[in-house]
Design an enzyme around this catalytic site. Structure first.
Site, PDB file in Angstrom:
ATOM      1  N   GLU A 110       4.099   3.951   6.073  1.00 40.06           N
ATOM      2  CA  GLU A 110       2.892   3.139   5.965  1.00 40.06           C
ATOM      3  C   GLU A 110       1.809   3.913   5.221  1.00 40.06           C
ATOM      4  OE1 GLU A 110       1.269   0.513   6.085  1.00 40.06           O
ATOM      5  OE2 GLU A 110       1.233  -0.465   8.043  1.00 40.06           O
ATOM      6  N   VAL A 136     -11.064   2.646   2.738  1.00 36.84           N
ATOM      7  CA  VAL A 136     -10.649   3.591   1.706  1.00 36.84           C
ATOM      8  C   VAL A 136      -9.725   2.935   0.680  1.00 36.84           C
ATOM      9  CG1 VAL A 136     -10.980   5.715   3.039  1.00 36.84           C
ATOM     10  CG2 VAL A 136      -8.820   4.456   3.249  1.00 36.84           C
ATOM     11  N   ASP A 174      -4.597   1.380  10.942  1.00 35.78           N
ATOM     12  CA  ASP A 174      -5.984   1.028  11.253  1.00 35.78           C
ATOM     13  C   ASP A 174      -6.039   0.644  12.736  1.00 35.78           C
ATOM     14  OD1 ASP A 174      -8.576   0.140  11.205  1.00 35.78           O
ATOM     15  OD2 ASP A 174      -8.274  -1.456   9.762  1.00 35.78           O
ATOM     16  N   GLY A 216       0.773  -1.244   0.000  1.00 36.49           N
ATOM     17  CA  GLY A 216       0.000   0.000   0.000  1.00 36.49           C
ATOM     18  C   GLY A 216       0.802   1.290   0.000  1.00 36.49           C
ATOM     19  N   ASP A 220      -5.890  -0.380  -1.503  1.00 32.88           N
ATOM     20  CA  ASP A 220      -6.748  -1.228  -2.322  1.00 32.88           C
ATOM     21  C   ASP A 220      -7.926  -1.802  -1.560  1.00 32.88           C
ATOM     22  OD1 ASP A 220      -5.086  -3.023  -0.722  1.00 32.88           O
ATOM     23  OD2 ASP A 220      -6.029  -4.597  -1.912  1.00 32.88           O
TER      24      ASP A 220
HETATM   25  P1  IMP Z   1      -3.486  -2.390  11.069  1.00 35.82           P
HETATM   26  O1  IMP Z   1      -2.467  -3.419  11.394  1.00 35.82           O
HETATM   27  O2  IMP Z   1      -4.851  -2.763  11.604  1.00 35.82           O
HETATM   28  O3  IMP Z   1      -3.105  -0.996  11.510  1.00 35.82           O
HETATM   29  O4  IMP Z   1      -3.703  -2.421   9.529  1.00 35.82           O
HETATM   30  C1  IMP Z   1      -2.868  -1.819   8.681  1.00 35.82           C
HETATM   31  C2  IMP Z   1      -2.983  -2.344   7.269  1.00 35.82           C
HETATM   32  O5  IMP Z   1      -4.297  -2.750   6.904  1.00 35.82           O
HETATM   33  C3  IMP Z   1      -2.646  -1.209   6.349  1.00 35.82           C
HETATM   34  O6  IMP Z   1      -1.260  -1.136   6.141  1.00 35.82           O
HETATM   35  C4  IMP Z   1      -3.425  -1.559   5.111  1.00 35.82           C
HETATM   36  O7  IMP Z   1      -2.652  -2.405   4.293  1.00 35.82           O
HETATM   37  C5  IMP Z   1      -4.629  -2.297   5.614  1.00 35.82           C
HETATM   38  N1  IMP Z   1      -5.812  -1.395   5.712  1.00 35.82           N
HETATM   39  C6  IMP Z   1      -6.427  -0.986   6.842  1.00 35.82           C
HETATM   40  N2  IMP Z   1      -7.468  -0.192   6.583  1.00 35.82           N
HETATM   41  C7  IMP Z   1      -7.511  -0.059   5.237  1.00 35.82           C
HETATM   42  C8  IMP Z   1      -8.377   0.655   4.323  1.00 35.82           C
HETATM   43  O8  IMP Z   1      -9.342   1.360   4.705  1.00 35.82           O
HETATM   44  N3  IMP Z   1      -8.093   0.527   3.001  1.00 35.82           N
HETATM   45  C9  IMP Z   1      -7.059  -0.229   2.526  1.00 35.82           C
HETATM   46  N4  IMP Z   1      -6.225  -0.897   3.342  1.00 35.82           N
HETATM   47  C10 IMP Z   1      -6.450  -0.829   4.681  1.00 35.82           C
HETATM   48 MG    MG Z   2      -0.171  -1.221   4.586  1.00 37.35          MG
END
Ligand code: IMP
Ligand code: MG
Length: 177
Positions: free
Chosen positions: A99, A153, A103, A44, A159
């Site tokens: 990053e 998003v 999320d 991403g 994606d």
């Molecule tokens: P986390 O470990 O929950 O913080 O997730 C992070 C990863 O989830 C990001 O680096 C993205 O690859 C993916 N991700 C989380 N939310 C979204 C979104 O709304 N759109 C696309 N990818 C997302």
């Molecule tokens: Mg990511």
């Protein structure tokens, strides 16, 4: 049936202005450093990292790391797992993790824990987007683009089921799309 384009959440103009601002701040903060190593979290990050790195006015290296992330279309987080490591040694280097979006914060938390023992001179984080309503850890984001609501998003590298990465803006995916 014509495919509907995702609704604009953050316009191309706002993204570009913010990326320039982040690059200016990073260039100032690291003005005295020999170089910085930008560690992009695949996949991403690729457009954000390309734009950000080209606007830095300081010496920089680029490296990548890949983690197993969410399922192809799901919104349920899986366990974080390293699937491709950095090519270079980061011991004694000034490292910034780049990053696309934070999320829950699990990914960034995992990365900080994985890279810190390698002995970087400094270790900071940069994320284009953050979902404050979803964060479960108090992971530090040193350089942040935008806080956004809890929606899925796409665009500017992000994606949904590997689609819509090339949109120039951040758009919202309709539920069930
Ligand atoms: P986390 O470990 O929950 O913080 O997730 C992070 C990863 O989830 C990001 O680096 C993205 O690859 C993916 N991700 C989380 N939310 C979204 C979104 O709304 N759109 C696309 N990818 C997302
Ligand atoms: Mg990511």
């Amino acid at each position: 049936m014509p495919a509907t384009q995702p609704a604009v959440l953050v316009s191309e103009e706002r993204i570009q202005a913010r990326v320039s601002e982040l690059a200016r701040r990073i260039s100032e903060d690291y003005a005295a450093a020999d170089e910085v190593v930008l560690v992009g979290v695949l996949r991403g990050c690729y457009i954000f990292l390309a734009d950000l790195s080209r606007r830095l006015t300081i010496p920089r290296r680029i490296d990548f790391i890949a983690l197993a992330s969410y399922g192809q279309t799901g919104t349920v987080p899986g366990a974080v797992r390293l699937i491709m490591d950095l090519r270079g040694d980061i011991a004694g280097k000034h490292v910034i993790i780049v990053e696309d979006i934070v999320d829950t914060g699990n990914t960034l938390q995992y990365l900080l824990g994985a890279l810190r023992p390698r002995g970087p001179a400094s270790l900071k984080t940069c994320a284009l987007l953050r979902k404050p309503d979803r964060i479960r850890t108090d992971v530090p984001i040193d350089y942040l683009g935008f806080d956004i609501p809890d929606v899925w998003v796409v665009g500017y590298g992000l994606d949904y089921g590997d689609r819509n990465r090339a949109l120039p803006y951040i758009g919202v995916v309709e539920a069930g799309a």
